[in-house]
Design a protein around this motif. Structure first.
Motif, PDB file in Angstrom:
ATOM      1  N   GLY A   1     -12.546  -7.662   3.274  1.00  0.00           N
ATOM      2  CA  GLY A   1     -12.758  -6.953   4.530  1.00  0.00           C
ATOM      3  C   GLY A   1     -11.685  -7.186   5.584  1.00  0.00           C
ATOM      4  N   LEU A   2     -10.961  -8.282   5.504  1.00  0.00           N
ATOM      5  CA  LEU A   2      -9.927  -8.601   6.487  1.00  0.00           C
ATOM      6  C   LEU A   2      -8.532  -8.149   6.052  1.00  0.00           C
ATOM      7  CD1 LEU A   2     -11.171 -12.226   7.313  1.00  0.00           C
ATOM      8  CD2 LEU A   2     -11.566 -10.134   8.641  1.00  0.00           C
ATOM      9  N   LEU A   3      -8.423  -7.570   4.859  1.00  0.00           N
ATOM     10  CA  LEU A   3      -7.114  -7.151   4.345  1.00  0.00           C
ATOM     11  C   LEU A   3      -6.865  -5.669   4.622  1.00  0.00           C
ATOM     12  CD1 LEU A   3      -7.156  -8.848   0.811  1.00  0.00           C
ATOM     13  CD2 LEU A   3      -5.967  -9.640   2.861  1.00  0.00           C
ATOM     14  N   PRO A   4      -5.625  -5.300   4.914  1.00  0.00           N
ATOM     15  CA  PRO A   4      -5.287  -3.885   5.114  1.00  0.00           C
ATOM     16  C   PRO A   4      -5.057  -3.184   3.759  1.00  0.00           C
ATOM     17  CG  PRO A   4      -3.364  -5.237   5.524  1.00  0.00           C
ATOM     18  CD  PRO A   4      -4.499  -6.183   5.221  1.00  0.00           C
ATOM     19  N   LEU A   5      -6.132  -2.999   2.996  1.00  0.00           N
ATOM     20  CA  LEU A   5      -6.025  -2.407   1.661  1.00  0.00           C
ATOM     21  C   LEU A   5      -5.533  -0.963   1.716  1.00  0.00           C
ATOM     22  CD1 LEU A   5      -9.342  -3.731   0.093  1.00  0.00           C
ATOM     23  CD2 LEU A   5      -7.039  -4.610  -0.269  1.00  0.00           C
TER      24      LEU A   5
ATOM     25  N   LEU B   1      -2.619 -12.878   5.526  1.00  0.00           N
ATOM     26  CA  LEU B   1      -3.609 -12.206   4.693  1.00  0.00           C
ATOM     27  C   LEU B   1      -4.813 -13.128   4.560  1.00  0.00           C
ATOM     28  CD1 LEU B   1      -1.191 -11.007   1.860  1.00  0.00           C
ATOM     29  CD2 LEU B   1      -1.934  -9.713   3.867  1.00  0.00           C
ATOM     30  N   ALA B   2      -5.981 -12.657   4.972  1.00  0.00           N
ATOM     31  CA  ALA B   2      -7.172 -13.503   4.954  1.00  0.00           C
ATOM     32  C   ALA B   2      -8.238 -12.943   4.019  1.00  0.00           C
ATOM     33  CB  ALA B   2      -7.740 -13.642   6.360  1.00  0.00           C
TER      34      ALA B   2
ATOM     35  N   PHE C   1      10.442  -6.739   4.630  1.00  0.00           N
ATOM     36  CA  PHE C   1       9.956  -6.169   3.377  1.00  0.00           C
ATOM     37  C   PHE C   1       8.564  -5.602   3.632  1.00  0.00           C
ATOM     38  CE2 PHE C   1       8.779 -10.635   3.372  1.00  0.00           C
ATOM     39  CZ  PHE C   1       7.465 -10.653   2.916  1.00  0.00           C
ATOM     40  N   GLU C   2       8.061  -4.858   2.680  1.00  0.00           N
ATOM     41  CA  GLU C   2       6.723  -4.287   2.806  1.00  0.00           C
ATOM     42  C   GLU C   2       5.768  -4.986   1.855  1.00  0.00           C
ATOM     43  OE1 GLU C   2       7.287   0.310   4.121  1.00  0.00           O
ATOM     44  OE2 GLU C   2       7.651  -0.140   2.007  1.00  0.00           O
ATOM     45  N   VAL C   3       4.510  -4.997   2.234  1.00  0.00           N
ATOM     46  CA  VAL C   3       3.445  -5.543   1.406  1.00  0.00           C
ATOM     47  C   VAL C   3       2.409  -4.440   1.240  1.00  0.00           C
ATOM     48  CG1 VAL C   3       1.683  -7.326   1.174  1.00  0.00           C
ATOM     49  CG2 VAL C   3       3.837  -7.860   2.317  1.00  0.00           C
ATOM     50  N   GLU C   4       2.051  -4.167   0.000  1.00  0.00           N
ATOM     51  CA  GLU C   4       1.032  -3.163  -0.306  1.00  0.00           C
ATOM     52  C   GLU C   4      -0.103  -3.863  -1.039  1.00  0.00           C
ATOM     53  OE1 GLU C   4       2.149   0.962  -1.607  1.00  0.00           O
ATOM     54  OE2 GLU C   4       1.157   0.252  -3.434  1.00  0.00           O
ATOM     55  N   LEU C   5      -1.321  -3.771  -0.508  1.00  0.00           N
ATOM     56  CA  LEU C   5      -2.471  -4.481  -1.055  1.00  0.00           C
ATOM     57  C   LEU C   5      -3.464  -3.504  -1.668  1.00  0.00           C
ATOM     58  CD1 LEU C   5      -3.046  -6.822   2.002  1.00  0.00           C
ATOM     59  CD2 LEU C   5      -1.811  -7.362  -0.083  1.00  0.00           C
TER      60      LEU C   5
END
Length: 191
Positions: free
Chosen positions: A34-38, A61-62, A140-144
């Protein structure tokens, strides 16, 4: 006179992207992510470590899970003089939990280089991390995302039109040497 915006280098043309996919056996019944920007790509500064844990104030990231360490792991971006690519190391920040990277265990504060494709395990979590290289140096970018099946089930990358082959060992009765040989899994062994 040339336009400055056309002559200036734009280092953000192509950003390196870390794709992180999570799996937990009870993820559907709990709000673990719920705390991640998925589903979104988030830009991250290359000089700022990317921390993952349950403490949303200390970690980028939590995870909403009391079984996860306050600070579980950290990813550091770096470059070498020999390569234009952005590379990453992973470090275990958990004093209680073990972390494994492609089945290599990392103890507390131990680090290792992150391969382009890595299976990270801690507790009941599995993370599949892949890295798409880019040209940018400052970020850089992070994709979750979340996986519906554990990435550890990905056991074999087979070449199309080839039958999977299993390696076994046999004792050669003439030379008495132990050596590998391949057998087709569909072959029936007769006594």
């Amino acid at each position: 006179m040339e336009n400055n915006s056309q002559t200036m280098e734009t280092e953000e043309d192509l950003l390196t992207c870390l794709r992180i996919k999570f799996y937990h056996p009870q993820q559907s019944s709990k709000g673990l992510y719920g705390l991640l920007p998925l589903g979104n790509r988030v830009r991250h500064s290359a000089d700022d470590p990317l921390r993952l844990g349950r403490d949303a104030t200390a970690c980028t990231l939590a995870l909403n899970d009391i079984r996860v360490s306050r600070k579980q792991l950290v990813l550091f971006a770096y470059r070498t003089p020999q390569s234009p690519d952005m590379l990453f190391t992973i470090q275990n920040l958990s004093q209680k939990g073990r972390l494994s990277v492609n089945s290599s265990a990392l103890g507390y504060l131990e680090r290792m280089d992150l391969p382009d494709k890595a299976l990270i395990r801690f507790g009941e979590y599995e993370m599949l991390i892949t890295c798409d290289s880019g040209e940018a140096k400052a970020s850089f970018e992070v994709e979750l995302d979340v996986l519906t099946v554990p990435p550890s089930r990905e056991t074999c990358i087979c070449v199309p039109s080839m039958t999977p082959v299993m390696e076994t060992y046999r004792m050669d009765s003439f030379t008495a040497e132990l050596g590998p040989f391949e057998t087709d899994e569909t072959l029936m062994l007769h006594s």
